[in-house]
Enzyme design. Structure first.
Site, mmCIF file in Angstrom:
data_model
loop_
_atom_site.group_PDB
_atom_site.id
_atom_site.type_symbol
_atom_site.label_atom_id
_atom_site.label_comp_id
_atom_site.label_asym_id
_atom_site.label_seq_id
_atom_site.Cartn_x
_atom_site.Cartn_y
_atom_site.Cartn_z
ATOM 1 N N CYS A 111 0.810 -1.214 0.000
ATOM 2 C CA CYS A 111 0.000 0.000 0.000
ATOM 3 C C CYS A 111 0.847 1.270 0.000
ATOM 4 C CB CYS A 111 -0.923 0.009 1.217
ATOM 5 S SG CYS A 111 -1.834 -1.529 1.432
ATOM 6 N N HIS A 125 -3.029 7.248 6.524
ATOM 7 C CA HIS A 125 -3.295 6.052 5.716
ATOM 8 C C HIS A 125 -4.790 5.725 5.823
ATOM 9 C CE1 HIS A 125 -2.495 2.342 3.657
ATOM 10 N NE2 HIS A 125 -3.006 1.624 4.641
ATOM 11 N N HIS A 151 -9.559 2.356 -1.036
ATOM 12 C CA HIS A 151 -8.123 2.082 -0.997
ATOM 13 C C HIS A 151 -7.665 1.674 -2.391
ATOM 14 C CE1 HIS A 151 -4.240 0.962 0.176
ATOM 15 N NE2 HIS A 151 -4.489 0.367 1.326
#
Length: 618
Positions: free
Chosen positions: A267, A419, A457
């Protein structure tokens, strides 16, 4: 003295729309925009979604058109253009048997090799045979629900494949071509002018996907082909590589012969690539760096994988959060009561130059990336669990930024892009890091943004979403709130943090620094420090002088005009990608070489190294 990596252009696409000129950012904060701004944002999205033609672009949107734009952007229920999550196809293995045996006919061409031992064949004429068998192993077409129903999807009606000759390209590579084209065209400077000024060997491209291209045109089709009774194509393996976003942009958008790389860090992939670019420019290895990432993970196999891990917000979890009707728009819930993250698709790109080259070319300065810090987690109990590395990345970024811009800018004029993956574990661990370090550095009410609340995401591109949003905040001053939750979860630490549940507006001159934070599977932690354009202009003027800045502003005027001309075209739906397949091929017989230079046809000469970098050891 190190060169400053300034951001001179940016572009891309995600569930909020087109990134260049802050269009996607404005979709996030739409309800805080004035009437004219709001109408322009909606009209641009309507054109992108095919709801408006250029001829009708000046008319206000009808209520129906506006409703469709609002409903068919950002996180929402998964659309069937991807697959039907309620009825997803799979194969059910079965063993068939009969004491009397089976008899059936089939084409000779379809006979398996070798034949099963108990098969007995009889000719049936016209290229067919009759088969007698006592038992069969079969795969039966079946359908079942994948209980994950929310995703961050590109605006409905917008298909990247329609903007260039994208035959057999995986969706992630389509997004790469379009996203990089958006950034290059928003630059307002012809790319060959950039190459001539910087030198072809002084240009870097760093980009990748985190998960490779997993749809049928890439690794997905490669791995499925034999089991589905098909053949592997000559393209699937090559186009499935994680390095393909960089490779495609080098070959077909930029025609670059400079440095290239594809850094993958789960990520944190975008920030890993950004770090390589920043290091190139700060050290003088490159004068221009193009940074990007693309991910198209909305395929059943990927969703199945994350869902089996328990990482995604599934229907059972959402029903507990929404006892009545599920609000898919609010499925991604950073720092609130949540049940897992929501996947999204997207591609983000930025063009960085060293400060001197930006002045020379008159490139618009949107900000600067001071640094990107990366640390691993060390020993882990689980590869997907968070660890201590993120304490190091955030603390290092804060400390260096304080040294660059001063205590006041860090304490009172900075914000952080979390995040914010929307998992119960993330909300606890990330808030604890921010809260503790804010206290250590004397920060009170540190603004925290979490754009995954709107976009989902996007994996490799996720920190690109953070960067693009931060540039929008620097330009407009509206910090997106976490509007998908009603309250902050009880286990979130926020004594020194300001996690707002609604948008908040600031004077843009009071916003100096954005921190971008990413926590990836496997212990891939990264934190970047991004400086606001008003601050960068002051820094550049101190280095180069007021006369240099006066000349720069004069050079920038036509650049800004060309940029705006592109924005007008793109906002009306004309987003033709740069795609130079087979164009400008280099005749290798025409390459000139010597001990001091190599000259490729169509490129400025490349001077070969002559200095001994280890002269002090000679």
């Amino acid at each position: 003295m190190q060169r400053l990596p300034v951001i001179t252009a940016f572009g891309g696409f995600n569930p909020a729309g087109r990134s260049s000129f802050h269009h996607g950012y404005r979709r996030l904060v739409l309800d805080r925009l004035n009437g004219a701004e709001r109408e322009r944002t909606l009209a641009s999205l309507a054109a992108m979604m095919g709801l408006r033609t250029a001829a009708g672009g000046d008319k206000p949107l009808t209520p129906e058109e506006e409703r469709r734009v609002l409903d068919q952007t950002l996180v929402r229920e998964l659309e069937q253009r991807f697959y039907d999550y309620r009825r997803c196809h799979y194969h059910q293995p079965a063993e068939l048997s009969s004491t009397e045996g089976f008899t059936f006919e089939m084409s000779v061409r379809q006979l398996p090799e070798p034949l099963p031992a108990d098969w007995r064949l009889e000719p049936a004429g016209e290229g067919r045979v009759r088969v007698h068998s006592r038992g069969l192993s079969v795969m039966l077409d079946s359908y079942r629900e994948i209980p994950v129903a929310a995703a961050g999807q590109l605006p409905t009606g917008f298909e990247p494949a329609e903007y260039y000759n994208s035959r057999f390209h995986p969706r992630g590579l389509q997004l790469s071509i379009l996203g990089a084209s958006d950034a290059v065209q928003s630059l307002g400077i012809d790319w060959q002018t950039v190459v001539a000024a910087a030198g072809p060997e002084q240009i870097s491209v760093y980009a990748s996907s985190a998960m490779s291209q997993l749809d049928p045109y890439g690794n997905g089709g490669l791995l499925q082909s034999r089991l589905r009774g098909g053949r592997v194509s000559s393209k699937q393996l090559a186009l499935g590589l994680t390095s393909m976003p960089a490779d495609f942009v080098n070959a077909y958008v930029l025609g670059s012969v400079g440095t290239t790389g594809a850094v993958a860090g789960a990520c944190a992939t975008y920030l890993y690539n950004l770090r390589a670019a920043v290091e190139d420019i700060r050290s003088g290895r490159a004068r221009v760096a193009v940074v990007g990432a693309a991910e198209a993970p909305l395929v059943p196999e990927v969703v199945d994988g994350y869902a089996t891990m328990g990482a995604l917000a599934n229907l059972d979890g959402l029903r507990k959060l929404f006892p009545g009707e599920i609000d898919f728009r609010r499925a991604s819930r950073p720092f609130g009561e949540n049940c897992g993250f929501t996947l999204g698709e997207g591609s983000q790109w930025a063009i960085l130059m060293d400060d001197a080259l930006a002045l020379e070319l008159g490139a618009t300065i949107h900000g600067a990336v001071a640094n990107v810090f990366v640390n691993a987690d060390g020993t882990k109990k689980s590869i997907s669990a968070p660890g201590p590395g993120n304490y190091l990345t955030v603390a290092r970024a804060m400390a260096e930024t304080r040294a660059i811009v001063g205590e006041e800018s860090l304490r009172r004029r900075s914000f952080i892009q979390a995040h914010g993956s929307s998992t119960p574990q993330n909300r606890v661990t990330e808030s604890a890091i921010f809260d503790r370090l804010a206290g250590d550095f004397g920060i009170q009410h540190w603004p925290v943004c979490a754009v995954k609340a709107y976009l989902g995401h996007t994996v490799a591109a996720a920190s690109g979403d953070q960067l693009i949003t931060s540039l929008g905040i620097f330009d407009r001053g509206i910090l997106p709130g976490v509007t998908t939750i009603d309250r902050i979860a009880e286990d979130v630490r926020h004594d020194n943090l300001e996690i707002s549940l609604e948008h908040s507006e600031r004077d843009i001159n009071t916003l100096d620094v954005a921190f971008l934070n990413s926590k990836g599977f496997g212990g891939n932690n990264a934190t970047a420090s991004v400086l606001a354009p008003h601050l960068v202009h002051k820094m550049v003027e101190r280095r180069h002088g007021s006369e240099a800045m006066r000349k720069y502003r004069s050079r920038n005027e036509p650049v800004a005009e060309r940029s705006q001309a592109y924005d007008l075209r793109a906002s009306s739906g004309d987003m033709s990608a740069i795609y130079r397949f087979g164009e400008g091929l280099v005749d290798e017989d025409a390459i000139k070489t010597s001990t001091s230079q190599v000259t490729l046809p169509g490129y400025p000469p490349v001077n070969l190294p002559t200095d001994n970098p280890f002269a002090d050891m000679a």
